[in-house]
Scaffold this motif. Structure first.
Motif, PDB file in Angstrom:
ATOM      1  N   ALA A  81       0.987  -1.016   0.000  1.00  0.00           N
ATOM      2  CA  ALA A  81      -0.210   0.133   0.112  1.00  0.00           C
ATOM      3  C   ALA A  81       0.766   1.341   0.229  1.00  0.00           C
ATOM      4  O   ALA A  81       1.717   1.140   0.164  1.00  0.00           O
ATOM      5  N   ASP A 121      -2.434   5.778   1.025  1.00  0.00           N
ATOM      6  CA  ASP A 121      -3.891   4.540   1.594  1.00  0.00           C
ATOM      7  C   ASP A 121      -3.948   4.418   2.798  1.00  0.00           C
ATOM      8  O   ASP A 121      -4.613   4.500   3.477  1.00  0.00           O
ATOM      9  N   GLN A 162      -6.807   4.713   4.900  1.00  0.00           N
ATOM     10  CA  GLN A 162      -7.991   3.842   5.019  1.00  0.00           C
ATOM     11  C   GLN A 162      -6.728   3.236   6.802  1.00  0.00           C
ATOM     12  O   GLN A 162      -7.672   2.491   7.120  1.00  0.00           O
TER      13      GLN A 162
END
Length: 288
Positions: free
Chosen positions: A206, A210, A214
């Protein structure tokens, strides 16, 4: 409290410690460490360990790694990559076939002399600190193994793309430098992307953006690092208590090897080694 492993696709220009510092801010967790340094110019797979999972860092550092690297022939630099000062230039009269043939000489177990611009310590000083002062010192060669080395493409008259799978401690820029020497024209590393480390690949990775978006949802469980080891689920209170107290347990007939040990509630407890019917903890991962 965040615990687990993040596989970061490290951006160019960041140090591995820069990435850890950024993640400490995002996740609000002080205990964060990485499993294998990438130079600032490099990108790709950087396993980062968060919270209790930092106990697993040593296992990630020791594993095999895979890279895709740019080799530029005809140029020698002081850092063995294109970020350094150019020391020599040479005409390049080397074909793709010549490069492919030279790769076979570098396969297998071998000794590699670490570059001066590296974090290897001699006499308590990091080599790059000495190099920045214009000093060069004798370095002991390190035992490494290059398991796979493949020519992927020729991207210019003197530029080639290589794939290398290798052991811990291998310097890809030194490999590029040595390949250039073997080909008689000199060489330097023009790019580097790590495609695999500790069994994780770019598919698992990631970006920092990201993670910013998240957060903890991207954390992989700590036991994912040991996916190659079989699972052993403890079925008795007595066994689990002994494991949690750091004591070995007897399991007659269990094959020798390394196991992932789980409690009766399927909580990952530790990595253990079985030998002659006795199971002994290598590293515990349960909380206090």
């Amino acid at each position: 409290m965040a615990n687990g492993i993040l596989i970061i696709d490290k951006p160019q220009g960041w140090t591995s410690m820069d990435v850890c510092a950024k993640l400490r801010g995002i996740l609000q967790e002080r205990r964060i460490g990485h499993g294998g340094t990438l130079d600032p110019m490099a990108t790709g797979v950087l396993p980062v360990f968060v919270g209790q999972a930092t106990r697993a860092v040593e296992f990630a550092e020791n594993g095999e790694k895979e890279y895709v690297a740019g080799l530029r022939l005809g140029v020698v630099t002081n850092t063995q990559d294109i970020t350094g000062d150019v020391l020599e230039t040479h005409p390049v009269q080397v074909s793709r076939e010549d490069v492919a043939a030279a790769l076979s000489r570098f396969l297998g177990p071998q000794e590699q002399i670490p570059p001066m611009y590296s974090a290897v310590k001699i006499g308590g000083k990091k080599l790059y600190e000495l190099a920045r002062k214009g000093q060069e010192v004798a370095r002991k060669p390190r035992h490494i193994t290059i398991l796979e080395l493949e020519l992927l493409d020729q991207t210019g008259p003197a530029d080639f793309l290589l794939r290398c799978r290798c052991s811990k401690g291998t310097y890809i820029r030194t490999l590029c430098h040595d390949l250039g020497q073997a080909l008689g024209c000199g060489g330097t590393m023009s790019s580097l992307r790590r495609t695999m480390a500790a069994g994780f690949t770019l598919k698992d990775a990631a970006t920092l953006e990201d993670v910013q978006a998240q957060g903890e949802s991207l954390l992989l469980p700590t036991d994912s690092l040991f996916a190659d080891s079989p699972i052993l689920l403890l079925k008795q209170d007595r066994e689990e208590k002994r494991v949690r107290c750091g004591n070995p347990i007897t399991m007659p007939g269990i094959p020798d090897g390394t196991y992932r040990i789980y409690g009766q509630d399927q909580t990952f407890l530790c990595l253990s080694r079985a030998e002659n019917g006795t199971l002994t903890s290598i590293k515990n991962f349960f909380g206090a």
